[in-house]
Design a protein around this motif. Structure first.
Motif, PDB file in Angstrom:
ATOM      1  N   ASP A   1       0.818  -1.215   0.000  1.00  0.00           N
ATOM      2  CA  ASP A   1       0.000   0.000   0.000  1.00  0.00           C
ATOM      3  C   ASP A   1       0.846   1.256   0.000  1.00  0.00           C
ATOM      4  O   ASP A   1       0.461   2.276  -0.582  1.00  0.00           O
ATOM      5  CB  ASP A   1      -0.935   0.007   1.219  1.00  0.00           C
ATOM      6  N   ASP A   2       1.978   1.215   0.667  1.00  0.00           N
ATOM      7  CA  ASP A   2       2.845   2.386   0.772  1.00  0.00           C
ATOM      8  C   ASP A   2       4.267   1.988   0.406  1.00  0.00           C
ATOM      9  O   ASP A   2       4.675   0.838   0.585  1.00  0.00           O
ATOM     10  CB  ASP A   2       2.817   2.948   2.195  1.00  0.00           C
ATOM     11  N   LYS A   3       5.031   2.941  -0.102  1.00  0.00           N
ATOM     12  CA  LYS A   3       6.409   2.675  -0.504  1.00  0.00           C
ATOM     13  C   LYS A   3       7.290   2.550   0.740  1.00  0.00           C
ATOM     14  O   LYS A   3       7.407   3.502   1.517  1.00  0.00           O
ATOM     15  CB  LYS A   3       6.925   3.797  -1.401  1.00  0.00           C
TER      16      LYS A   3
END
Length: 203
Positions: free
Chosen positions: A54-56
């Motif tokens: 979902d997030d880097k």
């Protein structure tokens, strides 16, 4: 028939050997750019293309730094393992595969009964050499993380460098180097003893 010629075999082998041909510093610097959080190729593929996260995440700091170090080390060491295994496979007589095929053995049975036992001596040496190389590796973590590696990827080689050339405490650095040598000698002796006992038991 693990060594039979097939179309594109030369190209495939050349691709496998690319990491071995590249200079270590240039290769690790390229990986450091790929592991960048916002502009790196790794996060672009995992997050933007495959949507696996979902997030880097940060790869060069924090807990993920050890994963990044393992990926680069495996990529860098793979060609040597590939060459060693290919040399071991070439020493397996094809007559063994032909005889087992005539007896009705399938591919998986040939791998389990012929290939893996024949490669056991090669694998024993390969595991020891790769362990020693990886444990002593300084270039990869130093180029990837700089003078101070994250805690998750803080290897003893970095500690020796910091003690000897950053804080100028050559006594501590020398002591750590000697202890590392003794530890590797002990591990090597125990490993060779266990593998020799296993060979004698199999014989």
């Amino acid at each position: 028939y693990m060594q039979d010629a097939f179309r594109g075999r030369g190209i495939l082998r050349a691709l496998f050997l690319v990491p071995y041909a590249l200079p270590v510093y240039a290769a690790v610097i390229t990986w450091s750019f790929m592991f960048q959080r916002d502009t790196g190729l790794i996060n672009h593929v995992l997050v933007d293309q495959l949507h696996l996260m979902d997030d880097k995440p940060f790869w060069l700091i924090g807990d993920n730094s050890f994963t990044a170090l393992v990926v680069v080390s495996v990529w860098k060491s793979w060609p040597f393992a590939f060459l060693t295994l290919m040399a071991g496979l070439q020493n397996i007589p094809k007559e063994l595969y032909e005889a087992s095929s005539m007896d009705g053995a399938g591919v998986w049975q040939q791998i389990r009964k012929i290939t893996l036992p024949s490669l056991r001596p090669v694998n024993q040496v390969l595991v020891l050499v790769l362990f020693l190389w990886t444990f002593n590796d300084f270039n990869t973590p130093y180029v990837l993380f700089g003078k101070s590696a994250p805690e998750a990827a803080d290897l003893i080689s970095i500690h020796i460098y910091q003690s000897s050339f950053v804080t100028w405490n050559f006594g501590v650095g020398s002591a750590m180097s000697v202890l590392l040598l003794l530890f590797l000698l002990l591990v090597t002796a125990v490993y060779l003893f266990l593998t020799s006992r296993r060979r004698d038991a199999d014989a």
